[in-house]
Motif scaffolding. Sequence first.
Motif, PDB file in Angstrom:
ATOM      1  N   SER A 376       1.009  -1.531   0.116  1.00 41.85           N
ATOM      2  CA  SER A 376      -0.042  -0.037  -0.378  1.00 41.85           C
ATOM      3  C   SER A 376       0.799   0.995   0.277  1.00 41.85           C
ATOM      4  CB  SER A 376      -0.837   0.223   1.266  1.00 41.85           C
ATOM      5  OG  SER A 376      -1.956  -1.178   1.296  1.00 41.85           O
ATOM      6  N   GLN A 417      -7.754   0.238   0.447  1.00 41.50           N
ATOM      7  CA  GLN A 417      -8.511  -1.129   0.971  1.00 41.50           C
ATOM      8  C   GLN A 417      -9.896  -1.207   1.789  1.00 41.50           C
ATOM      9  OE1 GLN A 417      -4.757  -2.012   2.886  1.00 41.50           O
ATOM     10  NE2 GLN A 417      -4.504  -4.705   2.910  1.00 41.50           N
ATOM     11  N   ASP A 496      -6.597  -1.126  -4.604  1.00 37.38           N
ATOM     12  CA  ASP A 496      -5.639  -2.173  -3.635  1.00 37.38           C
ATOM     13  C   ASP A 496      -6.289  -3.359  -2.686  1.00 37.38           C
ATOM     14  OD1 ASP A 496      -4.205  -2.766  -1.541  1.00 37.38           O
ATOM     15  OD2 ASP A 496      -3.790  -1.249  -0.477  1.00 37.38           O
TER      16      ASP A 496
END
Length: 577
Positions: A376, A417, A496
């Motif tokens: 990330s 995410q 992500d």
Amino acid sequence: MYWNVFKRLLRFSLVHKQLWIWGLITLLIATLCDVAGPYLIKVFIDEHLTNGVYISEATLTLLAFYLAAMFIGAVGHYAQALLFSKVALSVVETLREQVFHAVIHRPVAYFDTTSTGAIVSRLTNDSEAIKELFLNVIATFVQNLVLVTGIFIMMGILDIHLMLVSALILPFIALAMWGYQRLSTPLFQKVRSLLSDINARLHESLSGMSVIQALNQQPRFDEQFQDTVWQHYLWRVRNVRLDGLMLRALVDFMSMLALAAIVFAFGLTSLEQSVEIGVLYAFINYLGRFVEPLIELTQRLNIMQQSLVAGQRVFELLDAPLEQYSGTARIEHGRIEARHLSFSYDDETTVLDNISFSIEPGKMLGIVGRTGSGKSTLTQLLLRFYPVAPDMLLIDDIPMDQISTSSLRKSVCMVEQEPFLFQGTLAENLIMGEQYTTNELTSALEQVGLSSLLQRLPEGLNTVLGERGSRLSNGERHLVAIARALLRQPKILILDEATATVDSASEALVQRTIQRLRGNLTLIVIAHRLSTIKDADNILVLHHGRLVEEGSHVSLLEKRGLYEHLYSIQTAHLALE
Ligand SMILES: Nc1ncnc2c1ncn2[C@@H]1O[C@H](COP(=O)(O)OP(=O)(O)OP(=O)(O)O)[C@@H](O)[C@H]1O
Ligand SMILES: [Mg+2]
């Protein structure tokens, strides 16, 4: 230092010069009326009452003056309170606007080290405390200083000697104020810090309620809370005791002494010459009136201190550096290159270590690696959330810091995410300030396989999603976020992948979306399920921030390294399922 804070806060209020001027004028008028009252009564007593004249043209005029003074005084006080409140409220409003503006223009890194609670309290508690400065301190100060000066002038006009006798009390009161200030400041600070402890404990207990109950911690938390509240009570009592003793009793005692001195002086003078009883009345009245403002001033000094501390905290936030990039280069293709890219959040632990790779426009790059390996982080650098050394990271061969912010935000989109949806409708969450037709919105949702969701929602695109999109499942939120990114037609799209939130069916949808997008834009997919990126053009394998393997799925399997290891664990796992 606090002097500067004070000056700066004052400057905020000077925008409203008109309000200030009218506030001061009405204040002056109201105060003049206040001090005129006892004088008029004195005239009544000495010129009419002592002569036994109750009702005459002159006394009626006097009465009319008296009533007029009282009335104008009341209106004046109302007007000045209103005007000063307006100034105070608009200063708070301006400060809040500026703080919010400053907050949303901070670099992302700022929020790693500043707690949300601290920022929220700048906007709420601290701004309120500053309001008190204008409402309760400056206005009271000006008002009381004008009042005390007015009283002394009137006393001087009535009898200069008695005025001087009354003035003897001033140094003592000043001393008492100073002493009170010294003694009360630590008490005040303690009380405030205990109050914030209470808030913090409450906040923590509420957020951790499930843990408290599951581990049967209620008695312990109960006890801790009671203890803090009790401490707060004890310190408050000390504070009240000090207030009672110093503010009221001491100052009252001194004013009694002053009164005795005046009566005594009055008696002495009357031995030598005839004096007017009305003067005595006016003096006693005035003495009573100026003690009150002095007590008030003393109390307000504490508020002032708190306001200035709050002001300083707010200015610290306002003065922290903003995100500043002045580059003008635009992204046209979406080619990415990293050259010996290294990065650390805190300049101590290396999170990315000497990574080099490149992706051509329209290709797909997969990134895999264990949790915490830096995946990330790598993509956040592409969004320029954190600065990197020039020439370490380039888009279209342009160093990151030379790309114009608007072009960067338009060309590089990331689905995080844990994507964030705002309180609002589905359409609002997709549009986010841009302009799209309904057709474009529905087709974007279709592209990510959410048409069925759209049909299910009671009001379609206009359904309110609730706080953080609570109406949707985690997987749906993720897909909505992908649709939001697609609408913007970026040159580079970063996905992500969420570790656990997307089930196999949703994952298949994401995968189909990826297939559809391939070739149209540069795709970076961070995957926990390796099946998602199996046919990426290139796959980076990160381990503890280093690039340990790179290649296509097939070539990586042949290497029998980390990738093959991760893959075999997953396939074994899937076989078990
Ligand atoms: N804002 C931050 N400040 C300081 N350190 C951070 C920050 N964000 C991440 N880190 C650290 O950087 C390292 C890499 O984190 P990163 O989020 O890039 O991992 P990741 O590969 O995406 O992991 P995951 O698969 O769990 O998402 C971790 O050790 C993490 O503790
Ligand atoms: Mg991550």
